[in-house]
Every structure is written in C-alpha cells, then in structure tokens.
Scaffold this motif. Structure first.
Motif, PDB file in Angstrom:
ATOM      1  N   GLN A 137       0.853  -1.181   0.000  1.00  0.00           N
ATOM      2  CA  GLN A 137       0.000   0.000   0.000  1.00  0.00           C
ATOM      3  C   GLN A 137       0.891   1.234   0.000  1.00  0.00           C
ATOM      4  O   GLN A 137       1.790   1.336   0.836  1.00  0.00           O
ATOM      5  CB  GLN A 137      -0.891   0.009   1.246  1.00  0.00           C
ATOM      6  CG  GLN A 137      -1.966   1.019   1.247  1.00  0.00           C
ATOM      7  CD  GLN A 137      -3.266   0.401   0.743  1.00  0.00           C
ATOM      8  OE1 GLN A 137      -3.390  -0.802   0.657  1.00  0.00           O
ATOM      9  NE2 GLN A 137      -4.213   1.251   0.400  1.00  0.00           N
ATOM     10  N   LYS A 138       0.675   2.123  -0.914  1.00  0.00           N
ATOM     11  CA  LYS A 138       1.476   3.340  -0.977  1.00  0.00           C
ATOM     12  C   LYS A 138       0.952   4.310   0.086  1.00  0.00           C
ATOM     13  O   LYS A 138      -0.232   4.550   0.192  1.00  0.00           O
ATOM     14  CB  LYS A 138       1.398   3.959  -2.360  1.00  0.00           C
ATOM     15  CG  LYS A 138       2.210   5.207  -2.477  1.00  0.00           C
ATOM     16  CD  LYS A 138       2.662   5.418  -3.887  1.00  0.00           C
ATOM     17  CE  LYS A 138       3.388   6.725  -3.976  1.00  0.00           C
ATOM     18  NZ  LYS A 138       4.801   6.599  -4.039  1.00  0.00           N
ATOM     19  N   ILE A 139       1.889   4.860   0.837  1.00  0.00           N
ATOM     20  CA  ILE A 139       1.570   5.830   1.886  1.00  0.00           C
ATOM     21  C   ILE A 139       1.949   7.218   1.341  1.00  0.00           C
ATOM     22  O   ILE A 139       3.082   7.437   0.909  1.00  0.00           O
ATOM     23  CB  ILE A 139       2.328   5.551   3.191  1.00  0.00           C
ATOM     24  CG1 ILE A 139       2.086   4.089   3.653  1.00  0.00           C
ATOM     25  CG2 ILE A 139       1.996   6.557   4.263  1.00  0.00           C
ATOM     26  CD1 ILE A 139       0.657   3.791   4.028  1.00  0.00           C
ATOM     27  N   GLN A 140       1.002   8.113   1.399  1.00  0.00           N
ATOM     28  CA  GLN A 140       1.217   9.467   0.909  1.00  0.00           C
ATOM     29  C   GLN A 140       2.068  10.229   1.930  1.00  0.00           C
ATOM     30  O   GLN A 140       1.841  10.144   3.124  1.00  0.00           O
ATOM     31  CB  GLN A 140      -0.142  10.185   0.716  1.00  0.00           C
ATOM     32  CG  GLN A 140      -0.072  11.480  -0.024  1.00  0.00           C
ATOM     33  CD  GLN A 140       0.322  11.259  -1.501  1.00  0.00           C
ATOM     34  OE1 GLN A 140       0.045  10.232  -2.103  1.00  0.00           O
ATOM     35  NE2 GLN A 140       0.982  12.239  -2.060  1.00  0.00           N
ATOM     36  N   ILE A 141       3.043  10.950   1.421  1.00  0.00           N
ATOM     37  CA  ILE A 141       3.900  11.762   2.274  1.00  0.00           C
ATOM     38  C   ILE A 141       3.476  13.211   2.152  1.00  0.00           C
ATOM     39  O   ILE A 141       3.305  13.730   1.048  1.00  0.00           O
ATOM     40  CB  ILE A 141       5.386  11.642   1.843  1.00  0.00           C
ATOM     41  CG1 ILE A 141       5.819  10.170   1.922  1.00  0.00           C
ATOM     42  CG2 ILE A 141       6.272  12.535   2.709  1.00  0.00           C
ATOM     43  CD1 ILE A 141       7.171   9.907   1.349  1.00  0.00           C
ATOM     44  N   THR A 142       3.292  13.857   3.289  1.00  0.00           N
ATOM     45  CA  THR A 142       2.935  15.274   3.260  1.00  0.00           C
ATOM     46  C   THR A 142       4.077  16.098   3.817  1.00  0.00           C
ATOM     47  O   THR A 142       4.828  15.634   4.676  1.00  0.00           O
ATOM     48  CB  THR A 142       1.661  15.535   4.100  1.00  0.00           C
ATOM     49  OG1 THR A 142       1.889  15.095   5.426  1.00  0.00           O
ATOM     50  CG2 THR A 142       0.450  14.812   3.524  1.00  0.00           C
ATOM     51  N   ARG A 143       4.198  17.317   3.311  1.00  0.00           N
ATOM     52  CA  ARG A 143       5.231  18.220   3.814  1.00  0.00           C
ATOM     53  C   ARG A 143       4.698  18.924   5.044  1.00  0.00           C
ATOM     54  O   ARG A 143       3.568  19.363   5.079  1.00  0.00           O
ATOM     55  CB  ARG A 143       5.606  19.245   2.760  1.00  0.00           C
ATOM     56  CG  ARG A 143       6.346  18.606   1.608  1.00  0.00           C
ATOM     57  CD  ARG A 143       6.818  19.686   0.660  1.00  0.00           C
ATOM     58  NE  ARG A 143       7.510  19.072  -0.458  1.00  0.00           N
ATOM     59  CZ  ARG A 143       8.781  19.222  -0.681  1.00  0.00           C
ATOM     60  NH1 ARG A 143       9.517  19.980   0.100  1.00  0.00           N
ATOM     61  NH2 ARG A 143       9.349  18.646  -1.716  1.00  0.00           N
ATOM     62  N   GLY A 144       5.567  19.057   6.023  1.00  0.00           N
ATOM     63  CA  GLY A 144       5.122  19.659   7.259  1.00  0.00           C
ATOM     64  C   GLY A 144       5.714  20.942   7.610  1.00  0.00           C
ATOM     65  O   GLY A 144       6.326  21.759   7.135  1.00  0.00           O
TER      66      GLY A 144
END
Length: 144
Positions: A137-144
């Motif tokens: 499952q691809k996990i979305q990366i968000t910028r913080g």
C-alpha cells in the motif's frame, strides 16, 4: 603365568579392531554427538523424526522447547563383552547426543507431541497458516 600377564595387543584381534582408534581420530567424535533428523512440513504439520535406536525414551531422552527451538537430548550407555577361550575383551561406550531444530513462527509449545517407536523419535507440531499478505500500500507523504 596367567594369560593376563602375557597379553599382547596384536594377538587375537581383527584388523578392524586395530583400526578403530584411527577411525575415531579421522572421523571425529563430534559427528556422533549429533542426532540425525528428518524434517517435513505437510498439511500444516511439522514432523521431525530423529534416529535414536536402542535408547529408552522414558529414561534417556529429553525433548524441550525454548526461544523458538526444539531441543532433543539423549544419552546412551553401551557395554559389549567378548569371551573367547583364554581371553576376555570388554568395551564401554557412553555418550550424550543433541540436536536443535528451529520451529516455524507461531507454533505453540502446548501443541507439540512426541512419540517413540522402533528407534525413531517423532515430534509433531501444528504450523499456523501464514498471514495472508496484502499487496503493498502506498503511503502518501505530506510536507510539514
């Protein structure tokens, strides 16, 4: 004078008996301390068969489990005697044998069973079915 005082190591001995110390030296005694085993997983059951001929399983064999390993320990005591006219030969052999076999993940200690028949120790353990693997499952990366 008695035969015991005139005994010679080369009298009344077969060539095979004379070679025994050399065989032990070159083969090594360590191989004899290992128990030969056969492992098989069939129909979700692990079966380990160990060769232990001539051993009393109630007195001379210990089967235990620790840290995901099946441990088999055995002890053998043998005595052979050869009496011929005018000679006597006796040999004692003592030995401890061991083998550790890794168990599959999830095997429960209380489900392990052991039986002994015709010189073979058989240890069985139900193996839990492996968890069904899902596709990655691809996990979305968000910028913080």
């Amino acid at each position: 004078m008695s035969d015991l005082l005139r005994w010679s190591p080369f009298e009344r001995r077969s060539p095979f008996e004379l070679m025994e110390p050399f065989r032990r030296l070159f083969e090594g005694e360590s191989e004899k301390s290992m128990i030969r085993v056969e492992e098989e997983v069939k129909d979700d059951v692990l079966t380990v068969r160990a060769e232990l001929p001539g051993i009393d399983p109630e007195k001379d064999v210990d089967v235990s489990v620790s840290e995901g390993q099946l441990h088999i320990r055995a002890e053998r005591r043998e005595k052979t005697e050869q009496k011929d006219k005018g000679s006597y030969r006796s040999e004692f052999r003592y030995g401890s044998f061991f083998r550790s076999v890794p168990l599959p993940k999830g095997v429960k200690d209380e489900d392990i069973k052991a039986t002994y028949k015709d010189g073979v120790l058989e240890v069985t353990a139900p193996v839990p079915q492996a968890a069904v693997e899902t596709s990655p499952q691809k996990i979305q990366i968000t910028r913080g």
